[in-house]
Design a protein around this motif. Structure first.
Motif, PDB file in Angstrom:
ATOM      1  N   ARG A 163      19.211 -19.586 -14.311  1.00  0.00           N
ATOM      2  CA  ARG A 163      20.457 -20.098 -13.818  1.00  0.00           C
ATOM      3  C   ARG A 163      21.299 -21.513 -14.554  1.00  0.00           C
ATOM      4  NH1 ARG A 163      17.820 -21.575  -8.915  1.00  0.00           N
ATOM      5  NH2 ARG A 163      17.427 -18.776  -8.985  1.00  0.00           N
ATOM      6  N   VAL A 178      21.745 -17.067  -4.798  1.00  0.00           N
ATOM      7  CA  VAL A 178      21.046 -16.333  -5.157  1.00  0.00           C
ATOM      8  C   VAL A 178      19.101 -16.504  -4.925  1.00  0.00           C
ATOM      9  CG1 VAL A 178      19.240 -16.925  -8.254  1.00  0.00           C
ATOM     10  CG2 VAL A 178      21.293 -17.812  -7.602  1.00  0.00           C
ATOM     11  N   ARG A 179      19.727 -14.781  -4.639  1.00  0.00           N
ATOM     12  CA  ARG A 179      18.304 -13.848  -3.898  1.00  0.00           C
ATOM     13  C   ARG A 179      17.305 -13.831  -4.939  1.00  0.00           C
ATOM     14  NH1 ARG A 179      18.484 -10.007   0.794  1.00  0.00           N
ATOM     15  NH2 ARG A 179      16.521 -11.237   0.609  1.00  0.00           N
ATOM     16  N   SER A 180      15.910 -13.529  -4.665  1.00  0.00           N
ATOM     17  CA  SER A 180      14.796 -13.697  -5.350  1.00  0.00           C
ATOM     18  C   SER A 180      14.516 -12.273  -5.318  1.00  0.00           C
ATOM     19  CB  SER A 180      13.285 -14.307  -4.795  1.00  0.00           C
ATOM     20  OG  SER A 180      13.429 -16.170  -4.831  1.00  0.00           O
ATOM     21  N   ILE A 181      13.819 -11.581  -6.127  1.00  0.00           N
ATOM     22  CA  ILE A 181      13.535 -10.485  -6.363  1.00  0.00           C
ATOM     23  C   ILE A 181      11.901 -10.639  -6.117  1.00  0.00           C
ATOM     24  CG2 ILE A 181      13.083  -8.689  -7.549  1.00  0.00           C
ATOM     25  CD1 ILE A 181      15.618  -8.768  -9.385  1.00  0.00           C
TER      26      ILE A 181
ATOM     27  N   SER B   2      24.980 -13.005  -8.026  1.00  0.00           N
ATOM     28  CA  SER B   2      23.335 -13.504  -8.535  1.00  0.00           C
ATOM     29  C   SER B   2      22.661 -12.963  -9.536  1.00  0.00           C
ATOM     30  CB  SER B   2      22.505 -12.673  -7.016  1.00  0.00           C
ATOM     31  OG  SER B   2      21.732 -10.920  -8.455  1.00  0.00           O
ATOM     32  N   LEU B   3      21.923 -14.291  -9.457  1.00  0.00           N
ATOM     33  CA  LEU B   3      21.470 -14.248 -11.165  1.00  0.00           C
ATOM     34  C   LEU B   3      21.090 -13.246 -11.286  1.00  0.00           C
ATOM     35  CD1 LEU B   3      20.742 -16.395 -13.059  1.00  0.00           C
ATOM     36  CD2 LEU B   3      18.411 -16.494 -12.193  1.00  0.00           C
ATOM     37  N   ASP B   4      20.473 -12.416 -10.202  1.00  0.00           N
ATOM     38  CA  ASP B   4      19.717 -10.971 -10.921  1.00  0.00           C
ATOM     39  C   ASP B   4      20.250 -10.172 -11.419  1.00  0.00           C
ATOM     40  OD1 ASP B   4      17.173 -12.524 -10.162  1.00  0.00           O
ATOM     41  OD2 ASP B   4      17.400 -11.805  -8.314  1.00  0.00           O
ATOM     42  N   GLY B 286      15.811  -6.843  -2.302  1.00  0.00           N
ATOM     43  CA  GLY B 286      15.618  -7.772  -3.683  1.00  0.00           C
ATOM     44  C   GLY B 286      16.737  -7.117  -4.212  1.00  0.00           C
ATOM     45  N   GLY B 287      16.072  -6.759  -5.350  1.00  0.00           N
ATOM     46  CA  GLY B 287      16.930  -6.144  -6.536  1.00  0.00           C
ATOM     47  C   GLY B 287      17.029  -4.297  -5.115  1.00  0.00           C
TER      48      GLY B 287
END
Lengths: 187, 302
Positions: A163, A178-181, B2-4, B286-287
């Motif tokens: 990031r 940003v969401r966590s997976i 998002s980053l993912d 999430g993802g």
């Protein structure tokens, strides 16, 4: 061991190997394609990885657990290849030739690629195993020879570093959103 | 984005693209070529131990370290021979008189430390192997078979001040956030104070007295042991048990240790996702959408 029992064992091993190969060939190919400069080189990684699997078939875990085992082998094969220790088995020449004409060239200037390139090899590999190969922390632990709890904390740190690098390169995503997976982020 | 999502979109080849590659004939040919290779098969080995050999070596070395540290004092150390052997195998470097603020990820062959001079921070990492090509803003070099990297705005200055130190000085530089083995039980008990143990809770699973731990990681282990037990009850229980589990997990969310951890990491967010899922429809987004049952162990480190 009698000849008959030897033949039966060989037959069983061949059946198991064929199933293993057919199930996971594209997983290993994808892993290699994402990490080599020339698509044809991926064929050697696939060949060498499954050659190891054939020789060590007794070590390969059953079921889905084989994924992480195979990627662990592929990872070592790729590392050897990068050190110039490529083994030319000649097994995959035709697959290599086909890959060379099948795969389109990839765009060079991509901000995510550049950000990934600025990370340590360990950080990058963790992120790619989770994000591209879709491995869980437990599977990454097997593939990289470490403990799952360690993988979780390293993944978190690697994501934070990615990031930061993306932001430095002008990434327009909003870090705050940003969401966590769940499977990737924990520590 | 998002980053993912950003990372996934950078994937040079998707699974569906992979599956569509017209390579079946060539792969089948490769498969049969491999099968034609002679092989002298070894008998199937026994199941592997859960702890890799390298990890076991560190664990045993650190256990010995504990035994030789009565009272956990940081003075007058006599390090165990195994620990000395492990510590001697890594590049023990400190930066001038800079303070170590974080030290973890220790494994045989790798590790990381953050140093600060009060205003600036640099990160030193080491791993067995060849250094990576030089990159902007990162100093990389090879030393005694290790690839070392220094990151941070003052990395050049820090590099100039790097000094090799003894095992004793190196271990003594560990920051206070590293929970020493002798303090582990006391710290774990304090962390557990404002949480109720789930049915079947096993306190001995939190016996970490054999090795120093980063306080955050120790907190994550404690919260996981409690939270995972309540989630298991939710998964296996009826309506009453599910309601009880949600109430208890809300208490875990309010615990002092989780509040402390929230300043450093994301564990509380992940737990929050699961508590919300348990109070809702039992899925975590999430993802992709995951059920609590299939994902909570991996996500929370159960």
């Amino acid at each position: 061991m009698t000849d008959i029992s030897g033949l039966m064992e060989r037959s069983h091993a061949e059946r198991r190997f064929r199933a293993l190969f057919d199930t996971h060939r594209r997983l290993v190919l994808g892993y290699a394609l994402r990490r080599v400069d020339e698509p044809a080189d991926a064929a050697d990684v696939v060949a060498e990885t499954f050659l190891v699997a054939w020789r060590k078939l007794g070590d390969v875990p059953e079921g889905e657990a084989a994924r992480a085992w195979l990627l662990g082998v592929a990872r070592r094969v790729l590392a050897n290849q990068r050190r110039g220790e490529r083994r030319r088995t000649g097994l995959a020449d035709r697959l290599a030739a086909e890959l060379a004409v099948t795969m389109p060239a990839e765009p060079e200037d991509d901000v995510v690629r550049r950000a990934l390139a600025r990370l340590t090899e360990d950080d990058r590999e963790l992120l790619l195993l989770a994000g591209w190969e879709g491995l869980t922390p437990s599977e990454i632990a097997v593939a990289t020879g470490t403990l799952a709890v360690t993988v979780r904390s390293r993944l978190h740190r690697a994501r934070r570093r990615l990031r930061a690098e993306l932001t430095a390169l002008g990434w327009e995503g909003d870090p705050a959103t940003v969401r966590s997976i769940a499977q990737e982020t924990v520590a | 984005m998002s980053l993912d999502d950003t990372l996934r979109r950078a994937d040079p080849i998707t699974d569906s693209e992979l599956a569509a590659l017209p390579l079946d004939t060539f792969e089948a040919e490769l498969r049969e070529s491999i099968l034609a290779r002679p092989v002298r098969r070894r008998p199937t080995p026994p199941r592997r131990r859960l702890i890799p050999l390298a990890g076991a070596l560190v664990a045993s070395a650190l256990t010995a370290f504990l035994l030789l540290l009565p009272g956990g004092g940081r003075d007058d150390r006599a390090w165990a021979a195994e620990l000395v052997r492990v510590a001697e195998s890594v590049p023990r470097l400190l930066v001038g008189d800079w303070k170590v603020t974080r030290a973890d990820q220790f494994d045989v062959g790798m590790g990381e430390m953050d140093f600060t001079d009060g205003a600036r921070t640099v990160q030193l990492s080491w791993r067995k192997g060849d250094p990576q090509p030089q990159k902007d803003g990162i100093l990389a070099w090879e030393q005694d078979g290790y690839a070392l990297e220094l990151r941070g705005e003052a990395s050049a200055e820090a590099r100039a001040e790097l000094r090799s130190v003894s095992v004793d000085e190196w271990l003594a530089a560990m920051p206070a956030s590293v929970v020493q083995p002798s303090e582990s039980d006391k710290v774990v008990d304090a962390m557990l104070e404002d949480m109720n143990p789930p049915p079947g809770f096993d306190r001995t699973a939190l016996d970490f007295s054999g090795a120093p731990r980063d306080r955050y990681q120790l907190g994550a282990a404690v919260v996981a042991e409690v939270a995972c037990g309540w989630i298991k009850l939710w998964v296996e229980g009826g309506e009453k048990e599910r309601a009880e589990a949600v109430v208890e997990l809300r208490k875990v969310q309010q615990s002092a240790v989780l509040a402390e951890m929230a300043k450093q990491g994301h564990y509380h967010e992940v737990l929050g996702q699961y508590v919300d899922a348990l109070a809702g429809d039992g899925t975590v987004v999430g993802g992709k959408v995951l059920s609590v049952e299939e994902s909570y162990k991996d996500a929370l480190g159960c």
